[in-house]
Scaffold this motif. Structure first.
Motif, mmCIF file in Angstrom:
data_model
loop_
_atom_site.group_PDB
_atom_site.id
_atom_site.type_symbol
_atom_site.label_atom_id
_atom_site.label_comp_id
_atom_site.label_asym_id
_atom_site.label_seq_id
_atom_site.Cartn_x
_atom_site.Cartn_y
_atom_site.Cartn_z
ATOM 1 N N GLU A 133 40.565 41.439 71.722
ATOM 2 C CA GLU A 133 40.379 40.748 70.380
ATOM 3 C C GLU A 133 41.562 40.080 69.939
ATOM 4 O O GLU A 133 41.534 38.627 69.479
ATOM 5 N N TRP A 137 42.003 35.987 69.353
ATOM 6 C CA TRP A 137 42.255 35.358 68.041
ATOM 7 C C TRP A 137 43.696 34.613 68.133
ATOM 8 O O TRP A 137 43.894 33.500 67.847
ATOM 9 N N ARG A 141 43.711 30.677 67.264
ATOM 10 C CA ARG A 141 44.690 30.220 66.274
ATOM 11 C C ARG A 141 46.021 29.247 67.141
ATOM 12 O O ARG A 141 45.962 28.223 66.217
ATOM 13 N N GLN B 11 37.011 42.638 62.501
ATOM 14 C CA GLN B 11 37.731 41.522 61.664
ATOM 15 C C GLN B 11 39.131 41.791 62.450
ATOM 16 O O GLN B 11 39.893 42.598 62.227
ATOM 17 N N VAL B 12 39.623 40.257 62.795
ATOM 18 C CA VAL B 12 40.820 40.367 63.524
ATOM 19 C C VAL B 12 42.044 39.900 62.519
ATOM 20 O O VAL B 12 42.963 40.775 62.250
ATOM 21 N N ASP B 13 41.590 39.017 61.737
ATOM 22 C CA ASP B 13 42.286 38.554 60.510
ATOM 23 C C ASP B 13 41.576 38.150 59.468
ATOM 24 O O ASP B 13 40.378 38.207 59.768
ATOM 25 N N PHE B 16 38.518 35.731 60.277
ATOM 26 C CA PHE B 16 38.161 35.439 61.798
ATOM 27 C C PHE B 16 37.624 37.077 62.321
ATOM 28 O O PHE B 16 38.225 37.916 62.424
ATOM 29 N N ILE B 18 35.140 38.853 65.472
ATOM 30 C CA ILE B 18 34.806 38.738 66.926
ATOM 31 C C ILE B 18 33.578 39.891 67.047
ATOM 32 O O ILE B 18 33.744 40.848 66.531
ATOM 33 N N TYR B 28 33.163 34.412 68.718
ATOM 34 C CA TYR B 28 34.019 34.717 67.475
ATOM 35 C C TYR B 28 33.537 33.771 66.352
ATOM 36 O O TYR B 28 33.038 32.499 66.481
ATOM 37 N N ASP B 30 35.136 31.833 62.606
ATOM 38 C CA ASP B 30 36.344 31.482 62.039
ATOM 39 C C ASP B 30 35.861 30.872 60.828
ATOM 40 O O ASP B 30 35.347 29.617 60.792
#
Lengths: 148, 64
Positions: A133, A137, A141, B11-13, B16, B18, B28, B30
Motif C-alpha cells: 500500500e 501511495w 504521489r 488509509q495510507v495518508d 489517500f 486503498i 485507490y 485520492d
C-alpha cells in the motif's frame, strides 16, 4: 551481477531530532549520490518524526549500507519490517525517492485500517500488504508531483 | 454477502485510500484539493471523480 543477488530491506525508525524538509533534502542528496555509485535504489517516507525506508540493491552492498544506517545518530529504534531477496526492483527509477507524508491524521474513517499502524503489526501478511500500500501511495504521489 | 463487504480499505495518508480483496488491490482513491474523491485503478487510470468517499469506494468495487 545477476538479478537474483538483489536484496530488499524495509525498516522503520524514529528521528532523534526534528528534521526540516531542507535537512531531509540535503540528506537525500548525499544518499542519492552514494546509492547511484553503489547500484542501490529505494524510497524514504517521513511522517511525524518516523522514517520508513526501503533499500534494494546487491546483497553485500545493501547489508553494508544498512550497517552504517543503523549506526546513524539521526535516528534510533530501527525496526526491520521486511528483508527479502528479490528478482526485480520495485524502485528502479529512484536512487532514493522521497515523499513527505501528512502528520498522523486525527482519525481514520470508520471501518478503515491504518497503513502506518499495519506496518508495525505482528502478522507478516499484514505488514507485507501495508508495504505494498505504501508503495502504491508513493508511486501515485510521485506521479502527481511530476505532473503538477 | 455483498461484494463490497469483501474489500479491506486502508488509509495510507490523509485523503489517500486503498482497497484490497483477498490480497488483490482493487484500486485507490485520492482526495484532491477541491475535495473531490478520484478513484483510480491500479494502472492509475481514472475510474471516476465523486463528491463522497463512499461513492468512490463503490465505483472501484463495481469496476472489478
Amino acid at each position: 551481477m545477476t538479478t537474483d543477488e538483489l536484496l530488499s530491506v524495509a525498516y522503520m525508525s524514529d528521528a532523534t531530532r526534528a528534521h526540516s524538509e531542507e535537512d531531509l533534502r540535503s540528506l537525500l542528496q548525499t544518499s542519492r549520490h552514494h546509492n547511484e555509485a553503489a547500484g542501490v535504489t529505494g524510497m524514504l517516507v517521513h511522517r511525524d518524526g518516523q522514517f520508513v525506508q526501503v533499500l534494494e540493491g546487491p546483497e553485500a552492498v545493501t547489508r553494508n549500507l544498512l550497517a552504517r544506517i543503523v549506526k546513524d545518530p539521526r535516528h534510533e529504534n530501527v525496526r526491520f519490517l521486511m528483508v527479502q531477496r528479490i528478482r526485480r526492483r520495485s524502485f528502479a527509477e529512484w536512487t532514493m525517492g522521497y515523499e513527505p507524508m501528512t502528520a498522523a491524521p486525527d482519525k481514520v474513517p470508520r471501518g478503515f485500517r491504518s497503513t502506518f499502524d499495519d506496518l508495525q503489526d505482528d502478522d507478516s501478511v499484514v505488514v507485507q500488504r501495508a508495504m505494498r500500500e505504501l508503495t502504491i501511495w508513493f508511486r501515485a504521489r510521485n506521479r502527481k508531483a511530476g505532473s503538477d | 454477502m455483498r461484494r463490497s463487504s469483501w474489500v479491506t480499505w486502508s488509509q495510507v495518508d490523509e485523503g489517500f485510500y486503498i482497497g484490497s480483496r483477498f490480497g488483490d488491490f482493487v484500486g485507490y482513491i485520492d482526495r484532491g484539493q477541491d475535495g473531490a474523491y478520484t478513484a483510480f485503478d491500479l494502472s492509475s487510470g481514472v475510474v471516476g471523480s465523486f463528491a463522497a468517499l463512499s461513492q468512490a469506494m463503490a465505483a472501484l468495487v463495481e469496476a472489478r
